[in-house]
Write an enzyme that holds these catalytic residues in place. Structure first.
Site, PDB file in Angstrom:
ATOM      1  N   SER A 158       0.838  -1.194   0.000  1.00 49.15           N
ATOM      2  CA  SER A 158       0.000   0.000   0.000  1.00 49.15           C
ATOM      3  C   SER A 158       0.873   1.242   0.000  1.00 49.15           C
ATOM      4  O   SER A 158       2.029   1.205   0.415  1.00 49.15           O
ATOM      5  CB  SER A 158      -0.878   0.014   1.261  1.00 49.15           C
ATOM      6  OG  SER A 158      -0.088   0.265   2.417  1.00 49.15           O
ATOM      7  N   ASP A 159       0.318   2.354  -0.467  1.00 50.48           N
ATOM      8  CA  ASP A 159       0.961   3.628  -0.172  1.00 50.48           C
ATOM      9  C   ASP A 159       0.681   3.943   1.292  1.00 50.48           C
ATOM     10  O   ASP A 159      -0.228   3.364   1.907  1.00 50.48           O
ATOM     11  CB  ASP A 159       0.464   4.728  -1.104  1.00 50.48           C
ATOM     12  CG  ASP A 159       1.504   5.837  -1.285  1.00 50.48           C
ATOM     13  OD1 ASP A 159       2.413   5.940  -0.447  1.00 50.48           O
ATOM     14  OD2 ASP A 159       1.403   6.589  -2.265  1.00 50.48           O
ATOM     15  N   LEU A 160       1.449   4.844   1.847  1.00 50.37           N
ATOM     16  CA  LEU A 160       1.417   5.079   3.283  1.00 50.37           C
ATOM     17  C   LEU A 160       0.019   5.467   3.762  1.00 50.37           C
ATOM     18  O   LEU A 160      -0.531   6.489   3.350  1.00 50.37           O
ATOM     19  CB  LEU A 160       2.424   6.175   3.647  1.00 50.37           C
ATOM     20  CG  LEU A 160       2.603   6.469   5.129  1.00 50.37           C
ATOM     21  CD1 LEU A 160       3.105   5.236   5.869  1.00 50.37           C
ATOM     22  CD2 LEU A 160       3.571   7.629   5.322  1.00 50.37           C
ATOM     23  N   GLY A 161      -0.561   4.627   4.595  1.00 47.56           N
ATOM     24  CA  GLY A 161      -1.864   4.929   5.183  1.00 47.56           C
ATOM     25  C   GLY A 161      -3.053   4.708   4.283  1.00 47.56           C
ATOM     26  O   GLY A 161      -4.177   5.049   4.659  1.00 47.56           O
ATOM     27  N   SER A 162      -2.858   4.106   3.101  1.00 49.81           N
ATOM     28  CA  SER A 162      -3.991   4.021   2.175  1.00 49.81           C
ATOM     29  C   SER A 162      -5.000   2.949   2.568  1.00 49.81           C
ATOM     30  O   SER A 162      -6.142   2.994   2.113  1.00 49.81           O
ATOM     31  CB  SER A 162      -3.494   3.776   0.744  1.00 49.81           C
ATOM     32  OG  SER A 162      -2.914   2.505   0.603  1.00 49.81           O
TER      33      SER A 162
END
Length: 793
Positions: free
Chosen positions: A315-319
């Protein structure tokens, strides 16, 4: 005696055999990777499996006391209680992480830190599983003491994939010797929305150019073997269609049909997957209402079933938590974790998207054991294939000899030189004569080291970076070079335009260095994702007007830069503008009133030398625009390969960009002749040989970039007015002529028909060959007589 000796041997042999049998299969380096993965999965608890899918923020995981580097209590707790499998940005230093040249790690300390982290993970976990360490590596490893290359938009301006592959290999080596295993990059988003803050991280607006650059980066990063001490896994970003958010808002939703998705946005990812990329990162945005981080069609059907991807997704950060907070497609965090994992998202970059939330999802039977094992197995497989179970450590004694080497610094200069785009050169003002005695160097980007480095850059000792001012002074040490900043990029509270005018009046030429900045500072507030928090009219005014989170409503020069330029031009002194920027800006006035324009994007640490090499003719520029430069935001989108019908003019302005995709001038002149198109059709295949000649008709050695564009004259579905298919960067001596040969195949000719099947349709095609998408020198047609249907893709 002999009998007892033989008995002793038998006992020893049996003991050894027993020890061999007792050794777990996953620890046997000679066993097949898949067998090792399954053996290890069979020994793990659910909590240990979930932990392997957590990639935590790494810069919090070490402690530095003087020269000594140790693990932090937070790290030891994360390993002991959460069984984490990976860290991200452990070696990162920037204002967001609050790691400076003093508090961060030099390359040798970085190797010591990663060794300490690995040692704890291997020795203090039940199954002795090593870490994966991921780092930001888009234009150099984002760590203290590494080599800083031009940002990606400059890299693609070279139109030289072989050079970019060499650059990627250098970045990989610098990261791996410090203990990193994964490099986040390349960024393959099509940048068709220049208001978007992250244009600088992309390779521009075209799928073919992006594909070639992406493949070069993957091959350079990963090399022949991931077990090499010089290679890292390449993580492709951002999957997918992230670079065209509505309104230019970073992470915003996008509107595209499935045909456009497959014909434009997915090809760079597919090409890079086919080149062997082992990791891919999901995007923050949604497509047609489905968030990319929870899209089973993209993550499973397309990526794995159609393309055969064997690596792991992240994932991208926090997605993952964004599925609850941003997209509102999940009511609870466990539901979000289940949506993501079941869709095919393997790894959580943050440590809070899965973790206890995924454990809860398993307990609530939202995620099956099989789905969990599938994701964990993909992460473990990379660890095995990199040889980390056998050799998780690096040699700190090697680092100083392999990071920021003279060869890498020279390579940074070469990439920067090849990336410079000569936009305009009226009456051959450039190159400047080295006999000049009085030069004025003016502007906010003339002597600011961070403004020329771009986003995702670590703190730099000033001695590491050569500014344009320093490059000019080094080139002409005997000349009187007068520097006046004149104004800031954004701040209008103070300026010294009068001093700039005075300096220009006394000079034989004025080099005015303008543009933008992605330089972060400690006054900026940051979101949890690392993107900047931007408010209109905020009290703090930094130079930063590009970089993640800095979306624009206009593309005008900010601050008092336009007034500064106009005042300097009004002196009558010849003016050369050097643009240092992260996105196309409004260049209308300078294009009309300034005789020479150079675009250097963010040229990296050697940018000053590279620009001076071009200004004074030691390097003949041949950079080409990878993105169109609009005349107005009202024209957007203005990318060259829009679908038919062709655009018509506005009331206020025509529909053409100021400078088109592929544009770039040279100090040499080139002639194109003798176009020959030879189609050959066989059952189920077509090959079109395209040959032509390019001649350097000037008295100066130079590079040229012939570009081949294709149009499908009549098609069953709407196609682009033209599409780049092939290009090649050539070096030609004065008077030299070279034949260029391109070959087009079914994949170059095919379209996605009304049945959503890839096919080559019978009919005529037009070939356009030239120096840019608008500067077409040769045209020709060929005809395909037989259809090729249901092409595998």
């Amino acid at each position: 005696m002999i009998k007892y000796f033989a008995l002793g041997l038998a006992v020893l042999s049996a003991t050894a055999a027993g020890a061999q049998q007792a050794r777990p299969l996953y620890q046997n380096s000679q066993a097949p990777t898949e067998a090792r993965v399954q053996d290890l999965l069979g020994r793990m608890t659910t909590a240990e499996k979930v932990g392997q899918l957590s990639t935590l923020l790494g810069w919090e995981m070490y402690e530095k006391a003087g020269k000594r580097v140790t693990t932090s209590a937070a790290y030891r707790k994360a390993v002991d209680e959460r069984h984490i499998g990976a860290l991200w940005a452990t070696l990162r230093a920037d204002p967001w992480t609050k790691k400076t040249l003093l508090t961060g790690l030099n390359p040798t300390q970085a190797a010591e830190a990663t060794n300490a982290l690995q040692k704890y993970a291997v020795e203090h976990t039940r199954l002795h599983i090593p870490l994966l360490l991921a780092e930001e590596c888009p234009h150099g490893h984002m760590a203290i003491g590494t080599t800083v290359f031009p940002t990606s938009i400059g890299q693609s301006s070279t139109w030289d994939p072989a050079l970019i592959r060499r650059m990627a290999a250098a970045i990989a080596t610098e990261a791996r010797v410090q203990g990193a295993h994964i490099g986040y990059g390349p960024v393959l988003d099509l940048a068709r929305e220049p208001r978007w803050s992250r244009v600088e991280e992309t390779y521009g607006e075209d799928p073919v150019l992006n594909s070639r650059m992406g493949v070069a980066m993957v091959q350079g990063f990963q090399g022949a073997s991931l077990k090499s001490s010089a290679n890292i896994v390449s993580t492709l970003k951002h999957f997918t269609a992230y670079g065209v958010p509505e309104g230019g808002h970073n992470g915003g939703s996008i509107s595209t049909g499935q045909r456009e998705l497959f014909q434009s946005y997915l090809p760079p990812f597919r090409a890079s997957v086919k080149a062997g990329a082992q990791s891919i990162m999901t995007a923050y945005n949604s497509i047609d209402g489905v968030p990319c981080s929870a899209n089973p069609y993209l993550l499973t059907e397309v990526l794995r079933q159609q393309w055969g991807f064997q690596g792991f997704t992240v994932s991208d950060l926090g997605s993952i938590s964004g599925l609850v907070n941003n997209h509102h497609v999940a009511a609870t965090a466990p539901e979000a974790a289940a949506l993501a994992l079941n869709a095919g998202l393997d790894d959580d970059l943050s440590g809070y998207g899965y973790d206890k939330e995924l454990l809860a999802a398993v307990e609530q039977k939202l995620v099956t054991a099989e789905a969990l094992d599938r994701a964990v197995g993909r992460v473990l497989r990379v660890k095995f294939e990199m040889g980390l179970f056998e050799n998780p450590y690096v040699d700190p004694a090697r680092v100083a000899k392999q990071v920021h080497t003279p060869a890498n610094i020279q390579l940074a200069r070469q990439v920067a030189r090849e990336s410079v785009v000569l936009l305009k050169n009226e009456k051959d003002l450039l190159p400047l004569a080295k006999t000049l005695q009085r030069i004025a160097v003016i502007g906010p980007n003339a002597d600011n080291i961070y403004n020329q480095l771009g986003d995702y850059t670590a703190p730099q000792p000033e001695s590491n970076v050569v500014t344009v001012l320093e490059g000019i002074r080094a080139k002409l040490p005997a000349a009187q070079v007068t520097y006046v900043k004149g104004c800031a990029i954004r701040d209008t509270a103070s300026a010294d335009i009068a001093a700039a005018v005075a300096a220009a009046k006394q000079a034989q030429v004025a080099v005015v260095v303008l543009g933008g900045s992605s330089a972060r500072d400690f006054k900026t507030e940051y979101q949890s994702t690392g993107a900047a928090t931007v408010t209109a009219g905020g009290q703090q005014v930094s130079d930063m007007e590009a970089g993640e989170g800095y979306d624009r409503a206009s593309l005008d020069l900010l601050g008092k830069q336009q007034q500064l330029l106009q005042a300097v031009v009004a002196t009558g002194t010849p003016v050369v503008v050097v643009l240092i920027e992260g996105r196309p800006l409004n260049l209308n006035w300078m294009a009309a009133h300034v005789p020479a324009l150079l675009d250097a994007w963010y040229p990296g640490q050697e940018g000053g030398h590279a620009v001076a090499d071009v200004l004074f003719g030691d390097y003949n520029p041949a950079g080409r625009l990878p993105i169109s430069v609009p005349k107005s935001v009202g024209q957007l989108p203005v990318y060259y390969n829009a679908k038919r019908p062709t655009t018509h003019d506005y009331v206020e302005v025509d529909a053409k960009p100021l400078y088109s995709f592929g544009h770039g001038l040279s100090y040499s002149k080139f002639e194109y002749t003798d176009l020959l198109i030879s189609p050959v059709e066989t059952a189920g295949a077509v090959r079109i040989a395209v040959r032509f000649k390019v001649k350097n008709t000037s008295a100066r050695l130079g590079d040229e970039v012939p570009q081949l564009y294709l149009s499908d004259d009549v098609s069953s579905v709407v196609t682009p007015v033209k599409q780049l298919k092939k290009f090649q960067r050539l070096t030609l001596r004065a008077g030299e002529q070279q034949e260029v040969a391109f070959e087009l195949g079914a994949e170059d000719l095919m379209l996605l028909n009304s049945r959503m099947k890839w096919a080559v349709e019978p009919g005529s095609f037009t070939v356009q060959v030239g120096a840019s998408s608008e500067d077409v020198r040769l045209r020709g047609q060929f005809t395909v007589g037989h259809a090729i249907e249901d092409i595998a893709w």
